[in-house]
Design an enzyme around this catalytic site. Structure first.
Site, PDB file in Angstrom:
ATOM      1  N   LYS A 107      47.395  42.549  30.986  1.00  0.00           N
ATOM      2  CA  LYS A 107      47.838  41.247  30.487  1.00  0.00           C
ATOM      3  C   LYS A 107      46.966  40.732  29.343  1.00  0.00           C
ATOM      4  O   LYS A 107      47.412  39.909  28.545  1.00  0.00           O
ATOM      5  CB  LYS A 107      47.912  40.251  31.629  1.00  0.00           C
ATOM      6  CG  LYS A 107      49.031  40.619  32.607  1.00  0.00           C
ATOM      7  CD  LYS A 107      49.219  39.631  33.720  1.00  0.00           C
ATOM      8  CE  LYS A 107      50.457  39.941  34.534  1.00  0.00           C
ATOM      9  NZ  LYS A 107      50.298  41.114  35.425  1.00  0.00           N
TER      10      LYS A 107
HETATM   11  C1  LIG Z   1      51.328  41.891  35.893  1.00  0.00           C
HETATM   12  C2  LIG Z   1      50.979  43.264  36.314  1.00  0.00           C
HETATM   13  C3  LIG Z   1      51.963  44.270  36.446  1.00  0.00           C
HETATM   14  C4  LIG Z   1      53.443  44.008  36.288  1.00  0.00           C
HETATM   15  O1  LIG Z   1      53.806  43.703  34.985  1.00  0.00           O
HETATM   16  P1  LIG Z   1      55.229  43.024  34.665  1.00  0.00           P
HETATM   17  O2  LIG Z   1      55.214  42.745  33.225  1.00  0.00           O
HETATM   18  O3  LIG Z   1      55.259  41.763  35.496  1.00  0.00           O
HETATM   19  O4  LIG Z   1      56.263  43.978  35.086  1.00  0.00           O
HETATM   20  C5  LIG Z   1      51.539  45.541  36.783  1.00  0.00           C
HETATM   21  N1  LIG Z   1      50.236  45.833  36.987  1.00  0.00           N
HETATM   22  C6  LIG Z   1      49.269  44.901  36.872  1.00  0.00           C
HETATM   23  C7  LIG Z   1      47.857  45.273  37.123  1.00  0.00           C
HETATM   24  C8  LIG Z   1      49.603  43.589  36.522  1.00  0.00           C
HETATM   25  O5  LIG Z   1      48.632  42.669  36.408  1.00  0.00           O
END
Ligand SMILES: *Cc1c(COP(=O)(O)O)cnc(C)c1O
Length: 465
Positions: A110
């Site tokens: 993120k």
């Molecule tokens: C948020 C997250 C995901 C999922 O991502 P999306 O965009 O919601 O599909 C997968 N792995 C980790 C470690 C995350 O923080």
């Protein structure tokens, strides 16, 4: 580039407006009017660009209301906070490529989007003279990445609700040890869903939202999706250098459909065949896998797994894909979303052929997550985090000889130390940035899961224009 709502209820707006609006005012999600195409010559000409330079080339095709030199500076600033100049390095084990997306300040993918979004907000607010109070609920990863994205920034305050003692100790400290004056952590006595419900309730009070200049930072913001398109293009360039065919498959651990939707955009931008397949990988919360395999998009009960950032049923970005699936008919999107919100289910099986051209999918059990982490460690001495392991397991199911498979590694294993230790019998190595984190000083309000009290807290601490 103009932006439209999936529900058709707003006039076309600029990129800047779309970023500041977050969720479209008609309740839909914002999308660019068209997806720009990149031809083979252009792609070939990008092959020696560094990550930030490539990010500028990709993003500037969707952004025409920020001067190029400002956009370049914003992008550069966003990616110098990563601990490697490659930003999203690729490593190779056995038949798989692992795209490491966890080199940012909070060690989860993120950061790739939220470092950029934080700088973008600061820049746009500086131009408009406005202020922004960000309110969000987190189950762990989003909160810390959002806080790191905006800490210390002018004209912005951030309020993050997390469920008290229900995030991992590392995740809790990552949020609460940030001492910048514009950061407010609130631990609520309740679950993540309680926090989410409070945030939704507050955002639905338009008068309060406008008066308090509230903004959201979850993955409904188009700028987040856009920033994530870049690493798909980066992978295509990087792997094509070693392997000549140039057609790739990606496996993507999925929760809110944000990261995989970025892959869908990349697939449509790039020359035909550059991305052959997108594998959607879920944990036991398998609503999206059922959707791809049967056309059945129906809510189940959220179960807790070792990959908590994917313990989601209703995926907030799903509506974006739905828009394309029904040939960009906003009226149809509205009908279907209404049906979903009243019955908890929509039957999209008439579109199965198209869905299967766009994605393949697998749901991965908890046992398979643990054994995948163990097997990968034993074979390659490389430690996967549980989210990444979901994607790696799904990748193994869909791998075809001669077509490189890239697994998105969405978090550093140290963020999920307990699950990793259970699988491999020792705790993962802590990276330098986390050293001593559990002993750091921290700051956090403990409050009941009561939206009135959260509102009162916002009234008191929000930045006023
Ligand atoms: C948020 C997250 C995901 C999922 O991502 P999306 O965009 O919601 O599909 C997968 N792995 C980790 C470690 C995350 O923080």
């Amino acid at each position: 580039m103009q932006y439209l709502s999936t529900r058709g209820g707003i006039q076309p707006i600029s990129f800047t407006k779309a970023v500041m609006m977050g969720l479209a005012e008609d309740g839909g999600l914002l999308l660019p009017r068209t997806i720009p195409r990149i031809d083979s010559q252009t792609l070939a000409a990008w092959k020696d660009l560094g990550y930030a330079e490539l990010a500028f080339e990709v993003m500037s095709r969707f952004i025409d209301d920020i001067p190029a030199s400002d956009l370049k500076a914003l992008i550069n600033r966003s990616y110098t906070s990563f601990d490697t100049p490659e930003v999203t390095p690729l490593v190779h084990y056995g038949n798989l490529h692992i795209l490491e997306l966890f080199h940012g300040p909070t060690l989860a993918f993120k950061d790739v989007a939220l470092q950029f979004l934080g700088n973008l907000f600061e820049y746009l607010l500086g131009k408009s003279g406005e202020v922004l109070n960000i309110l969000g609920a987190t189950s762990g990863d989003t909160g810390s990445a959002a806080i790191y994205g905006v800490r210390g920034k002018e004209r912005i305050r951030i309020f993050i609700l997390h469920p008290h003692k229900r995030v991992s100790p590392v995740q809790e400290k990552q949020m609460t040890s940030i001492m910048d004056g514009n950061v407010f952590n609130i631990a609520i006595q309740g679950s993540f869903d309680d926090g989410q419900a409070i945030v939704k309730e507050i955002f639905s009070d338009i008068e309060f939202k406008n008066r308090m200049n509230l903004g959201a930072i979850n993955s409904i913001n188009w700028a987040r999706v856009l920033a994530q398109v870049v690493y798909y293009v980066y992978s295509c360039l990087h792997i094509a250098r070693h392997e000549n065919d140039g057609s790739l498959t990606f496996s993507i651990p999925t929760g809110n459909f944000g990261d995989i939707f970025a892959g869908f955009i990349a697939k449509r931008m790039l020359p035909e065949g550059s991305i052959r397949q997108l594998v959607l990988a879920t944990n036991s919360n398998d609503i999206l896998a059922r959707f791809v395999n049967k056309g059945d998009y129906s809510l189940g009960k959220v179960v807790q797994t070792s990959s908590p950032s994917m313990d989601i049923q209703a995926a907030s970005n799903f509506e974006r894909y739905l828009f394309y699936l029904v040939d960009k008919e906003p009226e149809r999107v509205k009908e279907l979303m209404l049906e979903f919100s009243t019955t908890g289910r929509i039957d999209l099986s008439v579109h199965l052929d198209q869905i299967r051209r766009d994605f393949a999918a697998a749901a991965v059990s908890e046992e398979d997550v643990a054994s995948t982490i163990a097997d990968f460690y034993n074979q390659y001495d490389y430690v996967l985090d549980p989210h990444t392991a979901v994607g790696v397991k799904a990748a193994m199911l869909y791998q075809k000889p001669g077509i490189p498979m890239i697994c998105l590694a969405t978090a550093h294993p140290a963020k999920f130390g307990d699950a990793v230790e259970k699988a491999i019998g020792r705790p993962p190595t802590f990276p330098e940035s986390l050293a001593g984190i559990l002993d750091r000083e921290s700051r956090c309000e403990l409050m009941p899961a009561d939206s009135k009290m959260i509102r009162a807290f916002l009234e008191k601490h929000a930045l006023k224009p």
